[in-house]
Design an enzyme around this catalytic site. Structure first.
Site, PDB file in Angstrom:
ATOM      1  N   HIS A   1      66.689-132.864 -91.034  1.00  0.00           N
ATOM      2  CA  HIS A   1      65.965-131.675 -90.606  1.00  0.00           C
ATOM      3  C   HIS A   1      66.640-130.411 -91.136  1.00  0.00           C
ATOM      4  O   HIS A   1      65.972-129.496 -91.611  1.00  0.00           O
ATOM      5  CB  HIS A   1      65.887-131.647 -89.086  1.00  0.00           C
ATOM      6  CG  HIS A   1      65.199-130.437 -88.571  1.00  0.00           C
ATOM      7  ND1 HIS A   1      63.829-130.299 -88.618  1.00  0.00           N
ATOM      8  CD2 HIS A   1      65.682-129.294 -88.042  1.00  0.00           C
ATOM      9  CE1 HIS A   1      63.512-129.118 -88.126  1.00  0.00           C
ATOM     10  NE2 HIS A   1      64.621-128.487 -87.767  1.00  0.00           N
TER      11      HIS A   1
ATOM     12  N   TYR B   1      78.260-113.954 -83.191  1.00  0.00           N
ATOM     13  CA  TYR B   1      77.574-113.881 -81.901  1.00  0.00           C
ATOM     14  C   TYR B   1      77.875-112.621 -81.098  1.00  0.00           C
ATOM     15  O   TYR B   1      77.143-112.289 -80.176  1.00  0.00           O
ATOM     16  CB  TYR B   1      77.876-115.138 -81.064  1.00  0.00           C
ATOM     17  CG  TYR B   1      77.336-116.394 -81.719  1.00  0.00           C
ATOM     18  CD1 TYR B   1      75.958-116.603 -81.806  1.00  0.00           C
ATOM     19  CD2 TYR B   1      78.182-117.344 -82.280  1.00  0.00           C
ATOM     20  CE1 TYR B   1      75.449-117.727 -82.427  1.00  0.00           C
ATOM     21  CE2 TYR B   1      77.675-118.476 -82.908  1.00  0.00           C
ATOM     22  CZ  TYR B   1      76.310-118.659 -82.978  1.00  0.00           C
ATOM     23  OH  TYR B   1      75.801-119.759 -83.609  1.00  0.00           O
TER      24      TYR B   1
HETATM   25  P1  ADP Z   1      76.834-122.707 -85.175  1.00  0.00           P
HETATM   26  O1  ADP Z   1      76.870-122.954 -86.619  1.00  0.00           O
HETATM   27  O2  ADP Z   1      75.482-122.878 -84.564  1.00  0.00           O
HETATM   28  O3  ADP Z   1      77.515-121.453 -84.774  1.00  0.00           O
HETATM   29  P2  ADP Z   1      79.009-124.038 -83.772  1.00  0.00           P
HETATM   30  O4  ADP Z   1      79.308-125.490 -83.616  1.00  0.00           O
HETATM   31  O5  ADP Z   1      80.043-123.191 -84.398  1.00  0.00           O
HETATM   32  O6  ADP Z   1      77.646-123.963 -84.556  1.00  0.00           O
HETATM   33  O7  ADP Z   1      78.668-123.450 -82.336  1.00  0.00           O
HETATM   34  C1  ADP Z   1      77.751-124.129 -81.495  1.00  0.00           C
HETATM   35  C2  ADP Z   1      77.002-123.157 -80.607  1.00  0.00           C
HETATM   36  O8  ADP Z   1      77.914-122.567 -79.678  1.00  0.00           O
HETATM   37  C3  ADP Z   1      76.386-121.984 -81.354  1.00  0.00           C
HETATM   38  O9  ADP Z   1      75.115-122.304 -81.866  1.00  0.00           O
HETATM   39  C4  ADP Z   1      76.318-120.921 -80.266  1.00  0.00           C
HETATM   40  O10 ADP Z   1      75.146-121.123 -79.489  1.00  0.00           O
HETATM   41  C5  ADP Z   1      77.506-121.226 -79.381  1.00  0.00           C
HETATM   42  N1  ADP Z   1      78.653-120.334 -79.659  1.00  0.00           N
HETATM   43  C6  ADP Z   1      79.731-120.610 -80.443  1.00  0.00           C
HETATM   44  N2  ADP Z   1      80.602-119.593 -80.438  1.00  0.00           N
HETATM   45  C7  ADP Z   1      80.092-118.644 -79.635  1.00  0.00           C
HETATM   46  C8  ADP Z   1      80.528-117.332 -79.213  1.00  0.00           C
HETATM   47  N3  ADP Z   1      81.693-116.807 -79.643  1.00  0.00           N
HETATM   48  N4  ADP Z   1      79.723-116.638 -78.353  1.00  0.00           N
HETATM   49  C9  ADP Z   1      78.567-117.170 -77.916  1.00  0.00           C
HETATM   50  N5  ADP Z   1      78.087-118.385 -78.288  1.00  0.00           N
HETATM   51  C10 ADP Z   1      78.839-119.117 -79.129  1.00  0.00           C
END
Ligand code: ADP
Length: 274
Positions: free
Chosen positions: A44, A167
Protein backbone atom coordinates in the site's frame (compact mmCIF):
# COMPACT_ATOMS: atom_id res chain seq x y z
CA UNK A 1 -5.18 -12.65 24.05
CA UNK A 2 -5.01 -15.01 21.11
CA UNK A 3 -6.86 -18.33 20.83
CA UNK A 4 -4.65 -21.41 20.96
CA UNK A 5 -4.35 -23.32 17.73
CA UNK A 6 -3.28 -26.92 17.97
CA UNK A 7 -2.19 -29.00 14.98
CA UNK A 8 -3.07 -32.68 15.34
CA UNK A 9 -1.49 -35.56 13.38
CA UNK A 10 -2.53 -39.21 13.70
CA UNK A 11 -0.15 -42.08 12.89
CA UNK A 12 -1.41 -45.69 12.80
CA UNK A 13 1.28 -47.78 14.52
CA UNK A 14 -0.26 -51.12 15.19
CA UNK A 15 -3.59 -52.84 14.60
CA UNK A 16 -6.33 -50.51 15.74
CA UNK A 17 -3.96 -48.19 17.53
CA UNK A 18 -2.90 -44.76 16.55
CA UNK A 19 -0.39 -42.32 17.88
CA UNK A 20 -1.59 -38.73 18.18
CA UNK A 21 0.94 -35.92 17.85
CA UNK A 22 -0.16 -32.44 18.84
CA UNK A 23 1.73 -29.24 18.30
CA UNK A 24 0.87 -25.71 19.38
CA UNK A 25 0.97 -23.65 16.17
CA UNK A 26 -0.43 -20.45 17.67
CA UNK A 27 2.90 -18.65 17.47
CA UNK A 28 3.50 -19.78 13.90
CA UNK A 29 0.08 -18.57 12.81
CA UNK A 30 0.55 -15.27 14.56
CA UNK A 31 3.92 -14.72 12.87
CA UNK A 32 2.36 -15.61 9.55
CA UNK A 33 -0.49 -13.12 10.07
CA UNK A 34 2.02 -10.41 10.97
CA UNK A 35 4.04 -11.14 7.86
CA UNK A 36 0.91 -10.89 5.68
CA UNK A 37 -0.02 -7.59 7.33
CA UNK A 38 3.46 -6.25 6.79
CA UNK A 39 3.49 -7.15 3.09
CA UNK A 40 0.04 -5.60 2.64
CA UNK A 41 1.23 -2.41 4.35
CA UNK A 42 4.39 -2.14 2.29
CA UNK A 43 2.43 -2.71 -0.92
CA UNK A 44 0.00 0.00 0.00
CA UNK A 45 2.80 2.41 0.91
CA UNK A 46 4.42 1.84 -2.47
CA UNK A 47 1.22 1.98 -4.45
CA UNK A 48 0.04 5.39 -3.34
CA UNK A 49 3.06 7.41 -4.49
CA UNK A 50 3.18 5.33 -7.70
CA UNK A 51 -0.45 6.18 -8.41
CA UNK A 52 0.30 9.87 -7.98
CA UNK A 53 3.36 9.68 -10.23
CA UNK A 54 1.51 7.79 -12.99
CA UNK A 55 -1.32 10.30 -12.83
CA UNK A 56 1.07 13.20 -13.29
CA UNK A 57 2.89 11.46 -16.15
CA UNK A 58 -0.44 11.12 -17.93
CA UNK A 59 -1.19 14.77 -17.28
CA UNK A 60 2.16 15.83 -18.70
CA UNK A 61 1.57 13.65 -21.77
CA UNK A 62 -1.93 14.81 -22.56
CA UNK A 63 -2.19 18.45 -21.54
CA UNK A 64 -0.51 21.49 -23.05
CA UNK A 65 1.12 23.01 -20.00
CA UNK A 66 3.07 26.17 -19.40
CA UNK A 67 6.66 25.84 -18.22
CA UNK A 68 5.53 26.90 -14.79
CA UNK A 69 2.82 24.24 -14.61
CA UNK A 70 5.24 21.58 -15.81
CA UNK A 71 7.71 22.54 -13.12
CA UNK A 72 4.97 22.31 -10.54
CA UNK A 73 3.97 18.78 -11.59
CA UNK A 74 7.58 17.64 -11.80
CA UNK A 75 8.22 18.89 -8.27
CA UNK A 76 5.22 16.92 -7.00
CA UNK A 77 6.47 13.80 -8.79
CA UNK A 78 9.89 14.30 -7.27
CA UNK A 79 8.32 14.50 -3.83
CA UNK A 80 6.52 11.18 -4.33
CA UNK A 81 9.67 9.51 -5.65
CA UNK A 82 11.49 10.75 -2.55
CA UNK A 83 8.78 9.18 -0.42
CA UNK A 84 9.42 5.80 -2.01
CA UNK A 85 13.16 6.23 -1.56
CA UNK A 86 12.70 6.97 2.14
CA UNK A 87 10.48 3.93 2.50
CA UNK A 88 13.00 1.64 0.81
CA UNK A 89 15.91 2.91 2.91
CA UNK A 90 13.93 2.48 6.14
CA UNK A 91 12.89 -1.04 5.11
CA UNK A 92 16.48 -1.98 4.31
CA UNK A 93 17.72 -0.53 7.58
CA UNK A 94 15.10 -2.47 9.57
CA UNK A 95 15.96 -5.73 7.87
CA UNK A 96 19.68 -5.15 8.44
CA UNK A 97 19.00 -4.46 12.11
CA UNK A 98 17.00 -7.65 12.49
CA UNK A 99 19.52 -9.84 10.76
CA UNK A 100 22.72 -8.82 12.54
CA UNK A 101 24.16 -9.44 16.01
CA UNK A 102 24.24 -6.61 18.61
CA UNK A 103 26.98 -4.03 18.01
CA UNK A 104 30.29 -5.04 19.63
CA UNK A 105 32.87 -2.84 21.37
CA UNK A 106 34.71 -1.83 18.21
CA UNK A 107 32.95 1.51 17.83
CA UNK A 108 32.04 4.36 20.11
CA UNK A 109 30.82 7.92 19.91
CA UNK A 110 31.02 10.90 22.24
CA UNK A 111 27.48 11.68 23.27
CA UNK A 112 28.04 15.40 22.58
CA UNK A 113 29.01 14.61 18.96
CA UNK A 114 26.13 12.20 18.56
CA UNK A 115 23.63 14.83 19.73
CA UNK A 116 25.11 17.72 17.79
CA UNK A 117 25.24 15.74 14.55
CA UNK A 118 21.59 14.71 14.90
CA UNK A 119 20.65 18.26 15.79
CA UNK A 120 22.36 19.69 12.71
CA UNK A 121 20.26 17.40 10.52
CA UNK A 122 17.09 18.26 12.41
CA UNK A 123 17.77 21.99 12.10
CA UNK A 124 18.12 21.58 8.34
CA UNK A 125 14.79 19.71 8.17
CA UNK A 126 13.16 22.32 10.38
CA UNK A 127 14.36 25.10 8.07
CA UNK A 128 12.92 23.31 5.05
CA UNK A 129 9.56 22.50 6.65
CA UNK A 130 9.03 25.55 8.83
CA UNK A 131 11.37 28.21 7.47
CA UNK A 132 13.30 28.73 10.69
CA UNK A 133 10.36 29.50 13.01
CA UNK A 134 10.95 26.52 15.33
CA UNK A 135 13.38 26.68 18.22
CA UNK A 136 15.81 23.79 18.64
CA UNK A 137 18.18 23.68 21.58
CA UNK A 138 20.56 21.40 23.45
CA UNK A 139 20.65 20.78 27.19
CA UNK A 140 24.08 19.20 27.54
CA UNK A 141 24.81 16.62 30.24
CA UNK A 142 28.12 15.17 31.46
CA UNK A 143 30.74 14.18 28.83
CA UNK A 144 30.45 10.47 28.09
CA UNK A 145 31.29 7.94 25.42
CA UNK A 146 28.71 5.49 24.16
CA UNK A 147 29.97 2.13 22.98
CA UNK A 148 27.84 1.19 20.00
CA UNK A 149 27.19 1.50 16.30
CA UNK A 150 27.55 5.18 15.40
CA UNK A 151 25.36 5.15 12.31
CA UNK A 152 22.57 3.25 14.06
CA UNK A 153 22.62 5.56 17.08
CA UNK A 154 22.59 8.56 14.79
CA UNK A 155 19.60 7.32 12.88
CA UNK A 156 17.73 6.52 16.10
CA UNK A 157 18.19 10.00 17.54
CA UNK A 158 17.69 11.49 14.08
CA UNK A 159 14.30 9.81 13.85
CA UNK A 160 13.19 11.17 17.23
CA UNK A 161 14.30 14.66 16.31
CA UNK A 162 12.75 14.58 12.87
CA UNK A 163 9.46 13.44 14.42
CA UNK A 164 9.61 16.34 16.87
CA UNK A 165 10.30 18.75 13.99
CA UNK A 166 7.53 17.28 11.84
CA UNK A 167 4.85 17.10 14.53
CA UNK A 168 5.59 20.07 16.79
CA UNK A 169 4.27 22.69 14.36
CA UNK A 170 5.82 25.86 13.02
CA UNK A 171 6.10 27.57 16.41
CA UNK A 172 7.35 24.46 18.18
CA UNK A 173 10.12 24.28 20.75
CA UNK A 174 12.32 21.20 20.67
CA UNK A 175 14.96 20.33 23.25
CA UNK A 176 17.44 17.51 23.10
CA UNK A 177 19.71 16.58 25.96
CA UNK A 178 21.26 13.81 28.00
CA UNK A 179 21.81 12.91 31.62
CA UNK A 180 23.18 10.16 33.79
CA UNK A 181 20.71 7.58 35.08
CA UNK A 182 20.54 6.30 38.63
CA UNK A 183 21.94 2.92 37.52
CA UNK A 184 25.04 4.58 36.00
CA UNK A 185 23.65 4.32 32.49
CA UNK A 186 22.78 7.26 30.30
CA UNK A 187 19.61 8.63 28.81
CA UNK A 188 19.28 10.84 25.77
CA UNK A 189 15.95 12.62 25.48
CA UNK A 190 14.04 14.65 22.93
CA UNK A 191 11.22 16.88 24.12
CA UNK A 192 8.71 18.86 22.08
CA UNK A 193 5.74 21.08 22.90
CA UNK A 194 3.71 19.69 20.00
CA UNK A 195 0.24 18.08 19.97
CA UNK A 196 1.15 15.16 22.22
CA UNK A 197 -0.12 11.60 21.84
CA UNK A 198 -3.21 10.15 23.53
CA UNK A 199 -2.43 7.32 26.00
CA UNK A 200 -4.34 4.68 24.00
CA UNK A 201 -1.89 5.08 21.09
CA UNK A 202 1.31 4.84 23.13
CA UNK A 203 1.59 1.03 23.36
CA UNK A 204 1.30 0.64 19.58
CA UNK A 205 3.47 3.58 18.51
CA UNK A 206 6.57 1.51 17.72
CA UNK A 207 4.69 -0.96 15.52
CA UNK A 208 5.60 -0.77 11.87
CA UNK A 209 3.28 1.58 9.96
CA UNK A 210 1.27 2.49 13.04
CA UNK A 211 0.32 6.17 12.84
CA UNK A 212 -1.94 8.31 14.94
CA UNK A 213 -2.77 10.53 11.98
CA UNK A 214 -2.06 8.97 8.59
CA UNK A 215 -2.34 11.99 6.38
CA UNK A 216 -0.28 14.19 8.67
CA UNK A 217 2.49 11.62 8.85
CA UNK A 218 2.66 11.16 5.08
CA UNK A 219 2.40 14.86 4.27
CA UNK A 220 5.46 15.56 6.35
CA UNK A 221 7.43 12.73 4.75
CA UNK A 222 7.00 10.00 7.37
CA UNK A 223 7.42 6.37 6.37
CA UNK A 224 5.65 4.98 9.44
CA UNK A 225 8.80 3.03 10.30
CA UNK A 226 10.73 5.63 12.29
CA UNK A 227 9.90 4.55 15.83
CA UNK A 228 10.17 0.86 14.92
CA UNK A 229 13.75 1.61 13.86
CA UNK A 230 14.46 3.61 17.03
CA UNK A 231 13.20 0.79 19.23
CA UNK A 232 15.23 -1.84 17.39
CA UNK A 233 18.43 0.18 17.54
CA UNK A 234 18.18 0.94 21.23
CA UNK A 235 17.20 -2.60 22.19
CA UNK A 236 20.20 -3.93 20.26
CA UNK A 237 22.31 -1.70 22.49
CA UNK A 238 20.71 -3.12 25.61
CA UNK A 239 18.55 -0.05 26.23
CA UNK A 240 14.94 1.01 25.95
CA UNK A 241 12.74 3.60 24.27
CA UNK A 242 10.48 5.35 26.83
CA UNK A 243 7.67 7.66 25.78
CA UNK A 244 5.83 10.23 27.91
CA UNK A 245 3.21 12.40 26.33
CA UNK A 246 0.38 14.69 27.34
CA UNK A 247 -2.20 15.69 24.73
CA UNK A 248 -2.02 19.43 24.12
CA UNK A 249 1.31 19.78 25.91
CA UNK A 250 3.89 17.72 24.09
CA UNK A 251 5.97 14.57 24.17
CA UNK A 252 9.26 13.33 25.59
CA UNK A 253 11.07 10.40 24.02
CA UNK A 254 13.93 8.87 26.03
CA UNK A 255 16.64 6.53 24.82
CA UNK A 256 18.21 4.69 27.74
CA UNK A 257 21.59 2.98 27.58
CA UNK A 258 22.86 0.51 30.17
CA UNK A 259 26.05 1.21 32.21
CA UNK A 260 27.90 -1.45 30.18
CA UNK A 261 27.69 0.81 27.13
CA UNK A 262 28.91 3.99 28.84
CA UNK A 263 32.52 5.11 29.35
CA UNK A 264 33.93 8.29 30.84
CA UNK A 265 34.75 10.62 27.95
CA UNK A 266 38.46 10.71 28.88
CA UNK A 267 38.92 7.15 27.68
CA UNK A 268 38.49 8.55 24.16
CA UNK A 269 42.21 9.38 24.15
CA UNK A 270 44.24 6.45 22.91
CA UNK A 271 46.28 5.00 25.74
CA UNK A 272 50.01 4.99 25.10
CA UNK A 273 51.82 1.86 26.24
CA UNK A 274 54.83 2.60 28.51
P1 ADP B 1 6.00 8.42 11.01
O1 ADP B 1 6.84 8.22 9.83
O2 ADP B 1 4.54 8.27 10.74
O3 ADP B 1 6.35 9.63 11.78
P2 ADP B 1 7.00 6.97 13.33
O4 ADP B 1 7.14 5.50 13.56
O5 ADP B 1 8.21 7.80 13.43
O6 ADP B 1 6.31 7.12 11.92
O7 ADP B 1 5.91 7.52 14.35
C1 ADP B 1 4.67 6.85 14.50
C2 ADP B 1 3.56 7.81 14.85
O8 ADP B 1 3.80 8.34 16.16
C3 ADP B 1 3.49 9.03 13.94
O9 ADP B 1 2.72 8.77 12.79
C4 ADP B 1 2.83 10.06 14.85
O10 ADP B 1 1.42 9.87 14.82
C5 ADP B 1 3.31 9.69 16.24
N1 ADP B 1 4.42 10.55 16.69
C6 ADP B 1 5.75 10.26 16.64
N2 ADP B 1 6.48 11.25 17.18
C7 ADP B 1 5.61 12.19 17.60
C8 ADP B 1 5.74 13.47 18.25
N3 ADP B 1 6.95 13.97 18.58
N4 ADP B 1 4.60 14.16 18.54
C9 ADP B 1 3.40 13.66 18.23
N5 ADP B 1 3.20 12.47 17.60
C10 ADP B 1 4.29 11.74 17.29
Amino acid sequence: GHPQHIAVQLFPYSKGRRLMLTRDVTAIELAEAMRRDFVANVSHEIRSPLTVISGFIETLQTLELSAEERAHFLALMQQQAQRMQNLVSDLLLLSRLEGSPPPDESECVAVADWVSEALTQAQALSNVLHGGSQTLSVVAGPPRLVVGARSELLSALGNLLSNAVRYAGAQGHIDVGWQERADGGLEVWVRDDGPGIAPEHLPRLTERFYRVDRSRSRESGGTGLGLAIVKHVIQRHGGELLIDSVVGQGSTFRLTLPPARIRPAASAEPSVPL
